[in-house]
Design a protein around this motif. Structure first.
Motif, PDB file in Angstrom:
ATOM      1  N   ALA A   5       0.843  -1.196   0.000  1.00  0.00           N
ATOM      2  CA  ALA A   5       0.000   0.000   0.000  1.00  0.00           C
ATOM      3  C   ALA A   5       0.876   1.242   0.000  1.00  0.00           C
ATOM      4  O   ALA A   5       1.974   1.244   0.538  1.00  0.00           O
ATOM      5  N   VAL A  19      -6.098   6.193  13.500  1.00  0.00           N
ATOM      6  CA  VAL A  19      -6.491   6.038  12.093  1.00  0.00           C
ATOM      7  C   VAL A  19      -8.013   6.070  12.055  1.00  0.00           C
ATOM      8  O   VAL A  19      -8.658   5.252  12.702  1.00  0.00           O
ATOM      9  N   ALA A  70     -10.795   5.239   9.661  1.00  0.00           N
ATOM     10  CA  ALA A  70     -10.874   4.497   8.395  1.00  0.00           C
ATOM     11  C   ALA A  70     -12.065   4.903   7.530  1.00  0.00           C
ATOM     12  O   ALA A  70     -12.264   4.339   6.451  1.00  0.00           O
ATOM     13  N   ARG A 116      -8.761   7.560   6.080  1.00  0.00           N
ATOM     14  CA  ARG A 116      -9.169   7.027   4.778  1.00  0.00           C
ATOM     15  C   ARG A 116     -10.443   7.753   4.377  1.00  0.00           C
ATOM     16  O   ARG A 116     -11.459   7.651   5.063  1.00  0.00           O
ATOM     17  N   HIS A 142      -5.314   7.976   2.794  1.00  0.00           N
ATOM     18  CA  HIS A 142      -5.723   7.050   1.741  1.00  0.00           C
ATOM     19  C   HIS A 142      -7.101   7.519   1.275  1.00  0.00           C
ATOM     20  O   HIS A 142      -7.852   8.115   2.044  1.00  0.00           O
ATOM     21  N   SER A 145     -10.616   6.907  -1.666  1.00  0.00           N
ATOM     22  CA  SER A 145     -11.300   6.171  -2.748  1.00  0.00           C
ATOM     23  C   SER A 145     -11.652   7.111  -3.902  1.00  0.00           C
ATOM     24  O   SER A 145     -12.034   6.648  -4.965  1.00  0.00           O
ATOM     25  N   ASP A 152      -6.545   4.684  -3.575  1.00  0.00           N
ATOM     26  CA  ASP A 152      -5.891   3.628  -2.798  1.00  0.00           C
ATOM     27  C   ASP A 152      -6.858   2.499  -2.484  1.00  0.00           C
ATOM     28  O   ASP A 152      -6.446   1.413  -2.087  1.00  0.00           O
ATOM     29  N   VAL A 153      -8.151   2.802  -2.586  1.00  0.00           N
ATOM     30  CA  VAL A 153      -9.192   1.857  -2.186  1.00  0.00           C
ATOM     31  C   VAL A 153     -10.378   2.096  -3.115  1.00  0.00           C
ATOM     32  O   VAL A 153     -10.613   3.222  -3.541  1.00  0.00           O
ATOM     33  N   ARG A 194      -5.290  -2.996  -4.599  1.00  0.00           N
ATOM     34  CA  ARG A 194      -5.912  -2.059  -3.668  1.00  0.00           C
ATOM     35  C   ARG A 194      -7.041  -2.730  -2.883  1.00  0.00           C
ATOM     36  O   ARG A 194      -7.600  -3.730  -3.317  1.00  0.00           O
ATOM     37  N   LEU A 222      -5.424  -0.443   6.334  1.00  0.00           N
ATOM     38  CA  LEU A 222      -4.843   0.363   5.263  1.00  0.00           C
ATOM     39  C   LEU A 222      -3.598  -0.308   4.647  1.00  0.00           C
ATOM     40  O   LEU A 222      -3.029   0.211   3.685  1.00  0.00           O
TER      41      LEU A 222
END
Ligand SMILES: [Zn+2]
Length: 429
Positions: free
Chosen positions: A4, A73, A75, A118, A142, A144, A198-199, A238, A370
């Motif tokens: 990642a 974090v 998420a 994220r 991170h 999307s 990243d996602v 990913r 992540l």
């Protein structure tokens, strides 16, 4: 599968020493009192009793009477969603006003103790680059970029009467992708990967708050989630995050191979068994679930729908936690106010976690989700010095951490980015 992406932040050169703190390391282990933490060039080099004179630090941080934890974090955030703003005002603003408001939300999130996050639709890679360049303060990100749903689904910005949601007008890169056929799914995923996602965020159900669909409605199918899993595996592996509230759509997401289930407000024994078999992570977003719409503003049916799902969602989280399903902390900030991210710790404890387990969900488990747990999420030698210092005993008063003022100091890469209690000093040479 390539590792990642580790989002960069400016690191502090030289030696920093944090003295005399009680360390909660993020692994779920019991606190260790009286620890010194030595940091060199942004990386933790020692944890334990050391001598400040021997290490000759460039910067000292007084940890006496404080608790030191890994940076948290979150998420599941939406940093481009402005809290409390009226949609009709938003569409009159210039692009720069939106960008500066997003930068402010990122600063609030960092000040709350969230050193990595994220974003699951809305944020674009320019913000990650701006943090790396030191232009703005914010979490390592991170993202999307967009979320995928079918025509009429959770992310479709076109209303029943054909008019378009206001945010479409000012987004530099769309925060949504309407996909119906398999070809459209693959095309959208490839486009997002090209842009820097990243996602991949998919909606396999509708939502509580959306006017045109409900959590029981299905979105992308199990086969389409599987198609996305195959597509990301072909490229650089990913993660997939599935917005799934009702049980049927959640089953489709898990069986199709999503990495995490976002919300998961309904949880059958069958779903728990499938999550265990697939190693799916739950991000229960209880902070947002707990918000009840104002009956003076919202229609009675919307308020009633939310209250019904609050009961279901709390029960679902409690049963997933009791079953030992891995949980990562996520707030859905943007819906929930920015800068109150650690409120989720209290909600996780209310749902049955111990405070140590909730801190683990917000640190090491989030970093693992992540794919960054080799770099962050624990207080240990070799890890990035992304750290939080609080004067509140988290094991005794975890709900108090919802107030960002209890987070006295925040460090990223060894650099003190918040020093609310004046704990930092520079020793004389
Ligand atoms: Zn969300």
């Amino acid at each position: 599968m390539s590792p990642a992406r580790l989002p960069a932040v400016p690191a502090a050169p030289g030696v920093t020493l944090i003295t005399g703190a009680t360390v909660i390391d993020g692994t779920g282990a019991e606190p260790r009192e009286g620890c010194d933490v030595e940091i060199r060039d942004g990386v933790i080099t020692a944890v334990g009793p050391t001598s400040p004179a021997a290490t000759r630090p460039d910067t000292l941080v007084d940890g006496a009477g404080a608790w030191l934890m890994p940076g948290f974090v979150d998420a599941h955030v939406h940093l481009t969603m402005p809290n409390g703003a009226r949609a009709e005002d938003e569409r009159l603003k210039f692009a720069e006003e939106h960008a500066f408001a997003t930068a402010e939300s990122m600063r609030l999130t960092l000040d709350a103790g969230v050193t990595a996050a994220r974003d699951l639709s809305g944020l674009t890679p320019g913000y990650r680059n701006a943090v790396a360049q030191g232009l703005i303060a914010g979490p390592r990100m991170h993202m999307s970029i967009a979320l995928l749903s079918p025509t009429g689904g959770h992310a479709d910005p076109i209303h029943a009467n054909g008019s378009v949601a206001g945010y479409v007008a000012y987004e530099p890169i769309p925060s949504w992708a309407v996909v119906d056929t398999d070809e459209e799914v693959v095309k959208a995923v490839r486009t997002l990967m090209r842009t820097g996602a990243d996602v991949i965020k998919v909606c396999t159900t509708g939502g509580i708050s959306t006017p045109t669909d409900s959590p029981d409605d299905l979105g992308l199918s199990e086969e389409q989630v599987r198609l996305i899993a195959a597509e990301v595996a072909r490229r650089s592996g990913r993660a997939i995050a599935a917005h799934a509230q009702g049980n049927a759509g959640a089953l489709a997401a898990v069986r199709g191979g999503t990495t995490s289930l976002e919300h998961g407000y309904e949880m059958s024994e069958e779903l728990i068994a499938e999550m265990r078999a697939h190693g799916t992570v739950l991000v229960p977003t209880l902070s947002t679930l707990s918000l009840t719409p104002d009956p003076a503003v919202k229609p009675a049916a919307v308020v009633a729908k939310k209250k019904e799902w609050q009961v279901r969602g709390r029960d679902a989280a409690a049963r997933a936690i009791a079953a030992g399903i891995p949980v990562a902390l996520g707030t859905d900030a943007g819906i929930h106010p920015h800068g109150r991210n650690l409120a989720e710790l209290g909600h996780l404890v209310d749902a049955g976690m111990t405070p140590l387990a909730a801190i683990h969900a917000g640190t090491q488990a989030g970093a693992r989700l992540l794919g960054l747990d080799a770099h962050m999420g624990t207080v240990a030698p070799g890890m990035l010095a992304d750290l939080v210092l609080t004067g509140i005993d988290p094991l005794a008063r975890i709900h108090a951490l919802a107030d960002a003022r209890t987070v006295e100091a925040v460090m990223q890469g060894g650099r003190v980015v918040k020093d609310g209690a004046g704990r930092r000093s520079t020793p004389r040479a």
